[in-house]
Design an enzyme around this catalytic site. Structure first.
Site, PDB file in Angstrom:
ATOM      1  CG  ASP A  66      -1.791   1.238   1.297  1.00 47.48           C
ATOM      2  OD1 ASP A  66      -2.423   1.468   0.434  1.00 47.48           O
ATOM      3  OD2 ASP A  66      -1.959   1.855   2.485  1.00 47.48           O
ATOM      4  CB  THR A  99      -2.144   5.544  -1.926  1.00 49.23           C
ATOM      5  OG1 THR A  99      -1.940   4.075  -1.631  1.00 49.23           O
ATOM      6  CG2 THR A  99      -3.164   5.897  -1.041  1.00 49.23           C
ATOM      7  CB  THR A 100       1.093   2.575  -5.486  1.00 48.86           C
ATOM      8  OG1 THR A 100       0.937   2.078  -4.480  1.00 48.86           O
ATOM      9  CG2 THR A 100       2.386   2.258  -6.059  1.00 48.86           C
ATOM     10  CG  ASP A 400      -6.490   0.723   0.573  1.00 51.69           C
ATOM     11  OD1 ASP A 400      -6.550   1.348   1.629  1.00 51.69           O
ATOM     12  OD2 ASP A 400      -5.302   0.363  -0.076  1.00 51.69           O
TER      13      ASP A 400
END
Length: 533
Positions: A66, A99-100, A400
């Site tokens: 994550d 988020t990546t 998530d």
């Protein structure tokens, strides 16, 4: 400058000395630092992305892919690189997923900026062009999306499982995705609402068992076991009281000590203590309460041994040491107010529930309350895992998935995943760049090429040839197949919507806008000044 004998070299008046190369060097240093952060987490993008093992200074180990978690725990010193850490945190707050990819996109945009700066284009011109690019890209995404309704449970589950597929727990996505959807739907007040408070969903980690044993509990779960050895472990038709006062002998406010010198006085102290506790217990019995929840106390024991003995006798189940921050959630679930004094401990302030029981779960025991009358809109999820690392990652993955469903409640539209939207944006922006002239045309083309980093990274992480894959993908999109994307499982380009790889529109739009905002702010910096402190 050649000085002729009859010419006097004079310094131009009113013009300070200015080093032109310094701002360029600072910009380059900022871009390189931010790119280094982006490259560090690039390998963990997508369903075939690698995991990172993070070792903290105290020896704690975390395994995750994550982006927000990796960057939060990474020791970043350079101020520009910290901006990318903040960027992934902003995406985590706004959308919860992606988020990546937001950091990877920002890294690619910075690389494009570097090339544009080398061409001699002014930073402000690039910055303004990128703002227009991101607005245009969001329009393209909105055109690609398809609207959904909240009662279309199937589509919600598909998008939640797409989010889970890139995590360690991907093999359990078929079971965790429905849990995430049901939990969010339970706490959404009505279909008209566009906001979901994830604080109403409590995730409890329980070591032991496997991830398959994870369950959604329509009720309340306490991580503590019931105190008292002889007390009841199962209470049907429970009357629950939540108290904030202590059932133990009072103490002085300050650190005073009472010295007792003779036995008569000692007996009197013990008798008083017994009478004081007995009075409280009688009041509890009188109100008809048979399950007592006691808030944790700092100053003294919440329930003394003597009080516990009396409560066991009158068959009251006691759950003590409930944390102060959990009280709000408990009140919301039971729809009650905590009872702060004995005078208010009356039958009207109690809550009814069908069953309160102590359940064994792996190595621990916890108390489960079900069938609460007039229950608030909250829900509890008990996550199970064979070891601490898996358990923590399952918790993060579930969070998530919950965020993805929350995004769909906020903005009810889905788009394809698998690099399809990025390639579509790249193609349409490149085509739009042909209609522009001057600096804007260069900037739009650079922005469009930078977006191709997502499909090429997906292909690279899946062990495919990135150049061949992206070329094929571009070709399919140019032929009008808007939903063609990289199918990582088959290692080919297929219609990604048919493969059920979908994501909320909000995740993609916020990642493009946040990434371009961050790149613009890094671009505007031309000096780093250290303060005196």
């Amino acid at each position: 400058m050649v000085v002729k004998p009859n010419m006097v070299a004079r310094k131009p008046q009113g013009q300070a000395y200015k080093d032109k190369s310094k701002p360029a060097d600072i910009r380059l240093s900022n871009i390189n630092a931010a790119k280094a952060v982006s490259d560090a987490i690039r390998t963990s993008l997508g369903p075939r992305g690698m995991d990172k093992m993070i070792q903290a200074s105290n020896g704690e180990v975390t395994i995750t892919n994550d982006g927000a978690t990796i960057l939060k725990q990474m020791n970043v010193i350079h101020p520009a690189a910290k901006m990318l850490v903040e960027l992934s945190r902003a995406q985590d707050v706004e959308a919860g997923d992606g988020t990546t990819s937001v950091v990877v996109v920002a890294g690619a945009l910075l690389e494009a900026v570097e090339k544009l700066l080398q061409m001699g284009i002014h930073p402000t011109a690039i910055s303004e062009a990128f703002q227009r690019c991101s607005a245009k890209a969001v329009e393209i995404l909105a055109e690609m999306s398809r609207p959904i309704e909240l009662n279309d449970r199937e589509s919600l589950i598909k998008s939640a499982s797409t989010s889970l597929n890139s995590k360690v727990v991907s093999q359990h996505s078929s079971m965790l995705a429905p849990i995430a959807v049901d939990a969010v739907m339970k706490v959404t007040e009505s279909h008209a609402h566009t906001s979901v408070d994830l604080k109403n969903i409590k995730i409890i980690r329980s070591l032991g068992g496997t991830i398959e044993d994870t369950e959604l509990i329509d009720g309340l779960v306490f991580t503590q076991r019931s105190s008292g050895i002889n007390g009841p472990k199962r209470v049907e038709k429970a009357k629950i009281g939540l108290i904030q006062f202590c059932i133990s002998a009072p103490k002085t406010d300050m650190d005073h000590s009472v010295i007792v010198s003779d036995y008569a006085a000692m007996d009197r102290v013990l008798k008083e203590e017994r009478a004081y506790i007995l009075n409280i217990v009688k009041q509890i019995k009188k109100s008809g309460c048979n399950v007592l929840l006691v808030q944790k106390s700092i100053l003294r024991d919440a329930v003394s041994d003597l009080a516990q003995h009396f409560l066991d006798k009158i068959k009251v189940m006691v759950v003590k040491d409930i944390e102060r921050e959990d009280i709000e959630f408990v009140c919301k679930t039971l729809r009650c107010r905590p009872i702060a004094s004995l005078d208010h401990f009356v039958a009207e302030n109690l809550v009814s529930a069908d069953l309160v029981e102590e359940v064994a779960s792996g190595t621990t025991k916890f108390v489960k309350v079900t069938g609460i009358q007039n229950m608030g809109q909250t829900v509890s999820i008990v996550v199970r895992g064979s070891n601490k690392l898996v358990l923590e990652e399952a918790d993060r993955s579930l969070h998530d998935a919950l965020c993805v469903v929350r995004c769909l409640v906020k903005k009810r539209a889905l788009i394809a995943g698998g690099g399809a939207p990025e390639i579509e944006m790249a193609l349409q922006l490149a085509a739009y760049a042909q209609t522009l002239e001057g600096v804007d045309a260069y900037c739009f083309r650079a922005f469009a090429n930078a977006l191709e980093v997502i499909p090429s990274t997906l292909a690279e992480n899946a062990g495919l040839n990135p150049i061949a894959t992206v070329t094929e993908l571009r070709n399919r999109h140019a032929q009008g197949e808007k939903n063609a994307g990289i199918n990582v499982r088959k290692g080919a380009i297929t219609d990604i919507l048919a493969e059920n790889v979908v994501q909320p529109l909000l995740v993609s739009t916020s990642s493009i806008t946040l990434a371009s905002e961050t790149v613009r702010s890094i671009l505007k910096i031309d000096d780093i000044v250290n303060t005196m402190q």
